[in-house]
Write an enzyme that holds these catalytic residues in place. Structure first.
Site, PDB file in Angstrom:
ATOM      1  N   CYS A 135      34.666  44.167  43.530  1.00 13.13           N
ATOM      2  CA  CYS A 135      35.988  43.603  43.813  1.00 13.13           C
ATOM      3  C   CYS A 135      36.485  44.076  45.176  1.00 13.13           C
ATOM      4  O   CYS A 135      37.110  45.143  45.281  1.00 13.13           O
ATOM      5  CB  CYS A 135      36.963  44.008  42.708  1.00 13.13           C
ATOM      6  SG  CYS A 135      38.606  43.337  42.981  1.00 13.13           S
ATOM      7  N   CYS A 138      40.204  44.606  45.544  1.00 12.33           N
ATOM      8  CA  CYS A 138      40.749  45.826  44.916  1.00 12.33           C
ATOM      9  C   CYS A 138      40.417  47.059  45.750  1.00 12.33           C
ATOM     10  O   CYS A 138      41.223  47.982  45.845  1.00 12.33           O
ATOM     11  CB  CYS A 138      40.164  46.093  43.538  1.00 12.33           C
ATOM     12  SG  CYS A 138      39.855  44.682  42.530  1.00 12.33           S
ATOM     13  N   ASP A 139      39.200  47.118  46.291  1.00 15.31           N
ATOM     14  CA  ASP A 139      38.689  48.398  46.802  1.00 15.31           C
ATOM     15  C   ASP A 139      38.500  48.485  48.315  1.00 15.31           C
ATOM     16  O   ASP A 139      38.192  49.561  48.828  1.00 15.31           O
ATOM     17  CB  ASP A 139      37.342  48.702  46.115  1.00 15.31           C
ATOM     18  CG  ASP A 139      37.522  48.860  44.613  1.00 15.31           C
ATOM     19  OD1 ASP A 139      38.616  49.284  44.202  1.00 15.31           O
ATOM     20  OD2 ASP A 139      36.586  48.553  43.865  1.00 15.31           O
TER      21      ASP A 139
END
Ligand code: NDP
Length: 313
Positions: A135, A138-139
């Protein structure tokens, strides 16, 4: 709680919760079996900038919380547990949850979504969350100024690579074949980005590092070539597609033979009367939160019409 329902919805992403909002407003008292990891794939994203109505972006988990509150406000009951089995061979339709409790229903709406695919290398699994991610949204933030690699040659890989350049120093996209599968516009954008390098015929054989990623081993994918090398990177983003969450429906509902997506006719009807499907579990093409929500609405309206026909009203 009544264990026999007019509508049971399996899944709690945008598709499932939209189906819940519509069936609740139609006074069908829906029961949502949300899954232990409730909320679906948006729980793994950060800012969502393309969901209409949120001009200032909204975090994926916040959007899902709002949908959940909206569904509950109209009377939806939600169980945060997993479905372990279904029996759609006779009526009423049967849904068995973790722990063995059995619920029955006149109609079931399947909205179990899809899950990101992994390379299935032991080193990849060991280093998940320690530099390996599926992801980017997200990261990516954790890779400020670092060198990273993205595996995959589709639109997701291009999108992830472009997004990562906002944070990372350099992004190498590792494509196993000789060409990209991505759309021309996304491929052109990636190619035009100075921070992105595309490497073709590159198969990842191992992710390196003890407590965090410090490189990946890549092998030339061309048959016969055995050239291997180490690419020094601190992060690896796996963007190689998704698997529909249909395992519990195998033998019960018709699945498309190649990837196992649910087969639907007339938009939301599955192969069993009274069972409808919506969202990514039946959609390998669009896979957007807004299209999932739209199909959740369609499944709810179809379930409602089916119940009307059943009651003869
Ligand atoms: P795709 O199935 O389109 O692409 C998957 C990519 O991963 C392919 O390049 C494939 O290689 C590669 N791959 C698969 N398995 C492996 C493996 N084990 N090892 C290495 N590489 C592997 O998936 P996407 O998630 O990229 O896209 C899915 C759909 O979503 C598409 O329709 C896409 O257009 C859409 N989408 C659209 C976006 C947008 O328009 N902004 C953004 C993201 C997705 P190979 O080609 O060799 O099979």
């Amino acid at each position: 709680m009544d264990t026999h329902r007019k509508v049971i919805i399996i899944g709690s992403g945008p598709a499932g919760l939209t189906a819940a909002i519509y069936t609740a407003r139609a006074q069908l008292d829906p029961l949502v079996i949300a899954g232990i990891q409730a909320g679906g794939q948006l729980m793994l994203t950060s800012e969502v900038g393309n969901y209409p109505g949120f001009p200032k972006d909204i975090l994926g988990p916040d959007l899902m919380q709002l949908m959940r509150e909206q569904a509950v406000r109209f009377g939806t009951m939600i169980l945060d547990t997993d479905v372990t089995a279904v029996d759609f061979t006779k009526r009423p339709l049967k849904v068995i949850v973790n722990g063995g409790d059995v619920y029955t229903a006149e109609t079931v709406i399947v909205a179990t979504g899809a899950t990101a695919k992994w390379l299935e290398l032991p080193s990849e699994q060991r280093l998940r969350g320690k530099g390996v991610s599926s992801c980017a949204t997200c990261d990516a933030f954790f890779f400020k100024g670092k060198d990273v690699a993205v595996v995959g040659g589709g639109d997701t890989a291009m999108e992830d690579a472009i997004f990562l350049t906002k944070f990372a120093n350099h992004v190498t996209v590792l494509v196993r074949g000789r060409e990209l599968r991505a759309s021309k516009i996304m491929a052109d954008r990636a190619r035009a980005n100075q921070k992105i390098a595309l490497r073709f015929s590159a198969t990842v054989t191992e992710v390196l590092g003890e407590s965090s990623v410090n490189g990946v081993r890549i092998k030339d994918s061309i048959p016969g070539a055995d050239r291997e090398e180490t690419l020094p990177v601190q992060g690896l983003f796996v963007a190689i597609g998704h698997t529909p969450n249909t395992e519990i429906f195998r033998g019960q509902l018709e699945l498309e033979p190649k990837a196992g997506y649910l087969v639907v006719k007339d938009q939301t009807r599955t192969s069993v009367d009274g069972v409808f499907a919506c969202g990514d579990v039946q959609d390998f093409r669009y896979r957007q939160a807004v299209t999932a929500a739209g199909s959740g609405c369609m499944a709810a309206l179809d379930a409602e019409a089916y119940l009307h026909r059943l009651s003869g009203t």
